[in-house]
Design an enzyme around this catalytic site. Structure first.
Site, PDB file in Angstrom:
ATOM      1  NE  ARG A   1       6.328  -5.878   1.543  1.00 26.68           N
ATOM      2  CZ  ARG A   1       5.759  -4.761   1.980  1.00 26.68           C
ATOM      3  NH1 ARG A   1       5.641  -4.564   3.309  1.00 26.68           N
ATOM      4  NH2 ARG A   1       5.303  -3.853   1.147  1.00 26.68           N
ATOM      5  CD  GLU A  25      -9.782   2.229  14.329  1.00 25.33           C
ATOM      6  OE1 GLU A  25      -8.741   1.679  13.909  1.00 25.33           O
ATOM      7  OE2 GLU A  25     -10.928   1.838  14.033  1.00 25.33           O
ATOM      8  N   GLY A  26      -7.098   6.318  12.269  1.00 22.73           N
ATOM      9  CA  GLY A  26      -6.229   7.472  12.046  1.00 22.73           C
ATOM     10  C   GLY A  26      -4.797   7.188  12.422  1.00 22.73           C
ATOM     11  N   GLY A  74      -1.021   0.077  -0.442  1.00 26.11           N
ATOM     12  CA  GLY A  74      -0.594   1.445  -0.725  1.00 26.11           C
ATOM     13  C   GLY A  74      -1.109   2.474   0.249  1.00 26.11           C
ATOM     14  CB  ALA A  75      -3.570   2.391   3.017  1.00 31.12           C
ATOM     15  N   GLY A  76      -0.492   2.736   3.494  1.00 27.16           N
ATOM     16  CA  GLY A  76       0.606   3.212   4.317  1.00 27.16           C
ATOM     17  C   GLY A  76       1.564   4.094   3.559  1.00 27.16           C
ATOM     18  CG  ASP A  77       3.443   2.587   0.232  1.00 24.05           C
ATOM     19  OD1 ASP A  77       4.216   2.366   1.189  1.00 24.05           O
ATOM     20  OD2 ASP A  77       3.123   1.717  -0.603  1.00 24.05           O
ATOM     21  CG  ASN A  96       6.631  -0.614   3.763  1.00 25.24           C
ATOM     22  OD1 ASN A  96       5.606  -1.259   3.559  1.00 25.24           O
ATOM     23  ND2 ASN A  96       6.773   0.630   3.350  1.00 25.24           N
TER      24      ASN A  96
END
Length: 317
Positions: free
Chosen positions: A170, A232-233, A258-261, A168
């Site tokens: 930053r 792509e997954g 939030g997709a990665g979370d 993550n």
């Protein structure tokens, strides 16, 4: 037996999300929500039925009370959240995008209560959790939060608990890119499961392919690496197996934050439930695809009943 299934820690900010598109300077109406990658994962795991402890600090202010009340409504144990009378709750403003583009985000978090989170806030009760999830955000906030991250991950691993880590990144929070890379990779070396995005992995390791990035972290001592590849997954690798897992089609991207979370929630929950690695990564892809279809950082994370009712991710595993 541990009181908690999972320990998560970090900063929850009060977030004001624009109700109309355009430059934040011209927006007049905002909706109050919460923001924070670490608490997004905590909430996602709690919605799936895990007992999750949340370690943090908030200001002795209205926004701090709002943050704690929201987290408690989501099922987190907030008994280890310290109310700090000297420092405020962090704030974030987020633009609204209706075309699937990444929103603009402006932070007001320097000197926040959560940036003063330290090892002194950690109790032995929390270290009895079965699993800890950490990210690269708390280490960037202050020397104290950096020390806390190192301590929690090292202690949990030495006690035989499982440890997951999402870089993550930053960059704006670090003094330099070199310090960020060195610090994040040192923390990743304390984790059993490392969950970078492809661009993050390329920056952190100097390698370009998912295979080489995963090999870098396996050589550092990790047991499993899952690399997010966007639509792509994902790619995963352990000492015994590796492979690509396709993403899920999304008709309209509403909010990319939030997709990665969500991916982390799927992978961690799957591995804790002893699913195979490929199946856990597939669950992560599915939850990540849900997250981008909902306005808000954590609003798209599914409840256990929704996970069990949707057979798409299970059929694809």
């Amino acid at each position: 037996m541990s009181e908690f299934d999972v320990l998560c820690f970090g900063e929850t900010m009060a977030m004001f999300v624009a109700e109309q598109t355009g430059d934040l300077a011209g927006v007049e109406v905002f909706r109050k929500r919460i923001a924070g990658a670490d608490n997004n994962v905590a909430i996602g795991l709690a919605r799936l039925g895990f007992d999750v402890a949340w370690l943090s600090r908030v200001g002795d202010d209205a926004l701090g009370r709002f943050v704690v009340a929201t987290l408690e409504r989501e099922g987190l144990d907030c008994s280890h959240v310290t109310v700090d009378a000297r420092h405020p709750t962090g704030i974030q403003f987020k633009s609204r995008q209706d075309d699937g583009a990444d929103p603009a985000v402006e932070y007001f978090r320097k000197g926040s209560a959560a940036s003063h989170l330290s090892i002194a806030d950690l109790s032995q009760r929390l270290l009895a959790a079965s699993h800890v999830h950490a990210t690269g955000i708390p280490p960037a906030l202050s020397a104290d939060t950096h020390a806390l991250s190192r301590h929690v991950m090292s202690e949990m691993r030495s006690r035989g608990r499982s440890v997951s880590f999402d870089p993550n990144l930053r960059p704006s929070l670090w003094p330099s890119q070199a310090q960020m890379i060195t610090s994040i990779n040192a923390l990743a070396a304390q984790a059993d499961w490392v969950l970078p995005g492809l661009a993050e992995g390329q920056l952190l390791t100097g390698y370009q392919t998912p295979e080489d990035i995963a090999a870098f972290y396996l050589d550092q001592g990790s047991e499993m690496v899952a690399i997010k590849l966007g639509p792509e997954g994902a790619y995963y690798r352990t000492a015994q197996e590796q492979g690509y897992v396709a993403g899920f089609p999304v008709a309209k991207v509403v909010d990319t934050v939030g997709a990665g979370d969500g991916f982390a929630v799927g992978v961690i929950s799957g591995l804790l439930e002893t699913l195979g690695v490929a199946a856990a990564v597939n669950r992560g892809n599915w939850i990540g695809s849900r997250a981008v279809q909902t306005q808000g950082d954590m609003e798209g994370l599914p409840l256990r009943a929704e996970l069990e009712a949707d057979s798409h991710w299970q059929q694809s595993a």
